[in-house]
Design a protein around this motif. Structure first.
Motif, PDB file in Angstrom:
ATOM      1  N   PRO A   1       0.924  -1.159   0.166  1.00  0.00           N
ATOM      2  CA  PRO A   1       0.050   0.152  -0.046  1.00  0.00           C
ATOM      3  C   PRO A   1       0.790   1.359   0.065  1.00  0.00           C
ATOM      4  N   ILE A   2       0.209   2.223  -0.332  1.00  0.00           N
ATOM      5  CA  ILE A   2       0.950   3.743  -0.275  1.00  0.00           C
ATOM      6  C   ILE A   2       0.378   4.536   0.771  1.00  0.00           C
ATOM      7  N   GLY A   3      -0.353   4.015   1.409  1.00  0.00           N
ATOM      8  CA  GLY A   3      -0.958   4.685   2.701  1.00  0.00           C
ATOM      9  C   GLY A   3      -2.016   3.763   3.524  1.00  0.00           C
TER      10      GLY A   3
ATOM     11  N   ASP B   1       8.996   0.412   0.893  1.00  0.00           N
ATOM     12  CA  ASP B   1       8.255   0.784   1.905  1.00  0.00           C
ATOM     13  C   ASP B   1       6.914   1.134   1.543  1.00  0.00           C
ATOM     14  N   ALA B   2       6.579   1.502   0.198  1.00  0.00           N
ATOM     15  CA  ALA B   2       5.400   1.813  -0.170  1.00  0.00           C
ATOM     16  C   ALA B   2       5.173   1.545  -1.761  1.00  0.00           C
ATOM     17  N   GLY B   3       3.950   1.223  -2.345  1.00  0.00           N
ATOM     18  CA  GLY B   3       4.041   1.184  -3.563  1.00  0.00           C
ATOM     19  C   GLY B   3       4.809  -0.041  -4.260  1.00  0.00           C
ATOM     20  N   THR B   4       5.100   0.278  -5.414  1.00  0.00           N
ATOM     21  CA  THR B   4       5.587  -0.772  -6.321  1.00  0.00           C
ATOM     22  C   THR B   4       7.183  -0.670  -6.203  1.00  0.00           C
ATOM     23  N   PRO B   5       8.003  -1.774  -5.820  1.00  0.00           N
ATOM     24  CA  PRO B   5       9.346  -1.787  -5.755  1.00  0.00           C
ATOM     25  C   PRO B   5       9.883  -1.432  -7.234  1.00  0.00           C
TER      26      PRO B   5
ATOM     27  N   ILE C   1      10.015   1.431  -8.575  1.00  0.00           N
ATOM     28  CA  ILE C   1       9.390   2.518  -9.151  1.00  0.00           C
ATOM     29  C   ILE C   1      10.005   3.797  -8.069  1.00  0.00           C
ATOM     30  N   SER C   2      10.976   4.445  -8.430  1.00  0.00           N
ATOM     31  CA  SER C   2      11.607   5.440  -7.365  1.00  0.00           C
ATOM     32  C   SER C   2      11.671   4.858  -6.265  1.00  0.00           C
ATOM     33  N   ASP C   3      12.151   3.569  -6.175  1.00  0.00           N
ATOM     34  CA  ASP C   3      12.316   2.837  -5.164  1.00  0.00           C
ATOM     35  C   ASP C   3      13.674   1.793  -5.336  1.00  0.00           C
ATOM     36  N   PRO C   4      14.104   1.101  -4.309  1.00  0.00           N
ATOM     37  CA  PRO C   4      15.209   0.065  -4.680  1.00  0.00           C
ATOM     38  C   PRO C   4      14.537  -0.954  -5.297  1.00  0.00           C
TER      39      PRO C   4
ATOM     40  N   ALA D   1      -0.447  -1.141  -5.759  1.00  0.00           N
ATOM     41  CA  ALA D   1      -0.549   0.240  -5.386  1.00  0.00           C
ATOM     42  C   ALA D   1       0.684   0.838  -6.072  1.00  0.00           C
ATOM     43  N   ASN D   2       0.431   1.963  -6.748  1.00  0.00           N
ATOM     44  CA  ASN D   2       1.483   2.865  -7.325  1.00  0.00           C
ATOM     45  C   ASN D   2       1.117   4.446  -7.098  1.00  0.00           C
ATOM     46  N   ALA D   3       1.867   5.347  -6.558  1.00  0.00           N
ATOM     47  CA  ALA D   3       1.311   6.729  -6.439  1.00  0.00           C
ATOM     48  C   ALA D   3       0.907   7.339  -7.725  1.00  0.00           C
ATOM     49  N   ALA D   4       1.806   7.135  -8.596  1.00  0.00           N
ATOM     50  CA  ALA D   4       1.797   8.011  -9.905  1.00  0.00           C
ATOM     51  C   ALA D   4       0.383   7.333 -10.634  1.00  0.00           C
TER      52      ALA D   4
ATOM     53  N   PHE E   1       5.540  13.697 -11.800  1.00  0.00           N
ATOM     54  CA  PHE E   1       6.480  13.805 -10.764  1.00  0.00           C
ATOM     55  C   PHE E   1       6.216  13.605  -9.246  1.00  0.00           C
ATOM     56  N   TYR E   2       7.345  12.980  -8.661  1.00  0.00           N
ATOM     57  CA  TYR E   2       6.992  12.776  -7.357  1.00  0.00           C
ATOM     58  C   TYR E   2       7.815  13.781  -6.652  1.00  0.00           C
ATOM     59  N   GLU E   3       7.287  14.269  -5.496  1.00  0.00           N
ATOM     60  CA  GLU E   3       8.006  15.450  -4.646  1.00  0.00           C
ATOM     61  C   GLU E   3       7.734  15.284  -3.229  1.00  0.00           C
TER      62      GLU E   3
ATOM     63  N   ALA F   1      -1.650  15.901  -6.259  1.00  0.00           N
ATOM     64  CA  ALA F   1      -2.371  14.888  -5.678  1.00  0.00           C
ATOM     65  C   ALA F   1      -1.468  14.418  -4.264  1.00  0.00           C
ATOM     66  N   ARG F   2      -2.192  14.728  -3.342  1.00  0.00           N
ATOM     67  CA  ARG F   2      -1.335  14.770  -2.012  1.00  0.00           C
ATOM     68  C   ARG F   2      -1.977  13.766  -1.077  1.00  0.00           C
ATOM     69  N   GLU F   3      -1.211  13.077  -0.292  1.00  0.00           N
ATOM     70  CA  GLU F   3      -1.509  12.219   0.712  1.00  0.00           C
ATOM     71  C   GLU F   3      -2.473  11.014   0.052  1.00  0.00           C
TER      72      GLU F   3
ATOM     73  N   THR G   1      -4.778   8.017  -0.608  1.00  0.00           N
ATOM     74  CA  THR G   1      -5.353   6.906   0.234  1.00  0.00           C
ATOM     75  C   THR G   1      -5.361   7.302   1.608  1.00  0.00           C
ATOM     76  N   LYS G   2      -4.870   8.356   2.256  1.00  0.00           N
ATOM     77  CA  LYS G   2      -4.778   8.691   3.471  1.00  0.00           C
ATOM     78  C   LYS G   2      -5.804   9.547   4.134  1.00  0.00           C
ATOM     79  N   LEU G   3      -5.958   9.842   5.485  1.00  0.00           N
ATOM     80  CA  LEU G   3      -6.854  10.644   5.755  1.00  0.00           C
ATOM     81  C   LEU G   3      -6.967  12.072   5.084  1.00  0.00           C
TER      82      LEU G   3
ATOM     83  N   GLY H   1       2.979  16.245   3.726  1.00  0.00           N
ATOM     84  CA  GLY H   1       2.714  14.973   3.193  1.00  0.00           C
ATOM     85  C   GLY H   1       3.503  14.534   2.054  1.00  0.00           C
ATOM     86  N   GLU H   2       2.911  13.519   1.245  1.00  0.00           N
ATOM     87  CA  GLU H   2       3.409  13.072  -0.069  1.00  0.00           C
ATOM     88  C   GLU H   2       2.780  13.472  -1.045  1.00  0.00           C
ATOM     89  N   PHE H   3       3.725  13.815  -2.238  1.00  0.00           N
ATOM     90  CA  PHE H   3       3.075  14.588  -3.407  1.00  0.00           C
ATOM     91  C   PHE H   3       3.227  13.704  -4.831  1.00  0.00           C
ATOM     92  N   VAL H   4       2.137  13.617  -5.587  1.00  0.00           N
ATOM     93  CA  VAL H   4       2.517  13.635  -6.975  1.00  0.00           C
ATOM     94  C   VAL H   4       1.942  14.850  -7.803  1.00  0.00           C
TER      95      VAL H   4
END
Ligand code: SAM
Length: 300
Positions: free
Chosen positions: A32-34, A104-108, A110-113, A134-137, A180-182, A207-209, A211-213, A238-241
């Motif tokens: 999950p991403i959240g 940690d979150a989303g698809t390994p 993709i901007s992740d190891p 899940a993938n944030a983008a 973009f991720y930021e 697009a911020r946060e 799937t989260k509160l 929080g986290e941004f796309v």
């Protein structure tokens, strides 16, 4: 060939770890991403059955597993040790173990190891199975409302201003939407750079946060984005796309602004060929030129 008595759908519904003639497999598992509920039944089965889970952060993944009542053996695989650890993990898979890779979150990868381990596994002839999720983008794009058939996933822009400007210059002419991720502490300067280089008249989806509160999806002109973010400090947390609409194709030399305007109006209502023919009749411009321009506009 389709197996007798089994529909094509059913063949695809196997859950969990499958043996492949003695050798293990590498499963690339999206998490999950959240919202912790955003994980597939297949992903949970694979995580429960894998001999080992290679995780970006064993504590984060431990929490996810505990939430779903799964106990598993974990090993750390992050950007600082992936190069060394990949060979060791591939050797274990070749020896018959099945390993699940998670970030940690989303698809390994993709901007992740993860990409390095996957590359080495494939080189060694290991079967690599993606377990999608899940993938944030993609989540941001799906809810963006941007009507563009194509997008370019960029991930994180460089943190340093000069490198970021150079990266954006290279993207300026792309007709597809840019994704973009930021990080929160850079979102204001990022949005300013996007407007400065790409032009304030484009659309941006913030697009911020997801799937989260405090999930927020806001669309505005790029030159309005900074003010919107500044209006409330919470909007910068929080986290941004960030998704920016693509470049508009420039009108070719020789086609007057009026011909371009009329063609665009007609194109919005009529089939391409008819729009070009009518525009030619109205403006006196060459039909071939208008047709080529109409094609380019439809492509965009
Ligand atoms: N592998 C992940 C994926 O598949 O989306 C991306 C990991 S990357 C290290 C983390 C970045 O993804 C964040 O800084 C943010 O830009 C974006 N991101 C991750 N989760 C997000 C969320 N819930 N909402 C918005 N953006 C998110």
């Amino acid at each position: 060939m389709e197996q007798r008595g089994k529909s094509r759908g059913a063949q695809r519904q196997d859950h969990g770890v499958q043996s492949s003639g003695g050798a293990g497999k590498l499963y690339v598992v999206a998490t999950p991403i959240g919202n912790l509920g955003d994980i597939s039944a297949r992903a949970l089965a694979v995580l429960a059955q894998a001999d080992l889970i290679a995780a970006e952060d064993t504590r984060t993944t431990g929490n996810l597993l505990a939430h779903h009542g799964i106990s598993a053996k974990l090993i750390a695989l992050h950007e600082h040790n992936e190069a060394q650890r990949a060979a060791e993990l591939v050797a274990r898979i070749v020896a018959g173990k099945s390993i699940a890779l998670v970030s940690d979150a989303g698809t390994p990868g993709i901007s992740d190891p993860g990409a390095l381990l996957v590359a080495q596994a494939r080189q060694a002839g290991v079967v690599v199975c993606p377990i999608p999720g899940a993938n944030a983008a993609i989540a941001a794009l799906s809810a963006s409302g941007l009507v563009s058939a194509r997008f370019l996933f960029y991930g994180f822009l460089p943190a340093k201003a000069a490198a970021r400007l150079a990266a954006l210059e290279a993207l300026r002419e792309h007709a597809c939407a840019l994704v973009f991720y930021e990080a929160p502490h850079r979102v204001m300067e990022c949005v300013a750079a996007l407007a400065g280089v790409l032009g304030g008249e484009r659309d941006i989806v913030i697009a911020r946060e997801l799937t989260k509160l405090f999930e927020t999806i806001h669309c505005c002109r790029l030159d309005e984005a900074g003010a919107w973010l500044a209006e409330d400090a919470n909007r910068q947390r929080g986290e941004f796309v960030l998704i920016v609409s693509g470049a508009q194709a420039a009108a070719p030399e020789g086609l007057s602004a009026e011909s371009e305007r009329i063609l665009r109006l007609l194109l919005a209502e009529l089939p391409l060929k008819q729009a070009a023919a009518l525009a030619a009749a109205i403006t006196g411009a060459r039909k071939n030129e208008l047709y080529a321009r109409a094609l380019a506009l439809r492509e965009d």
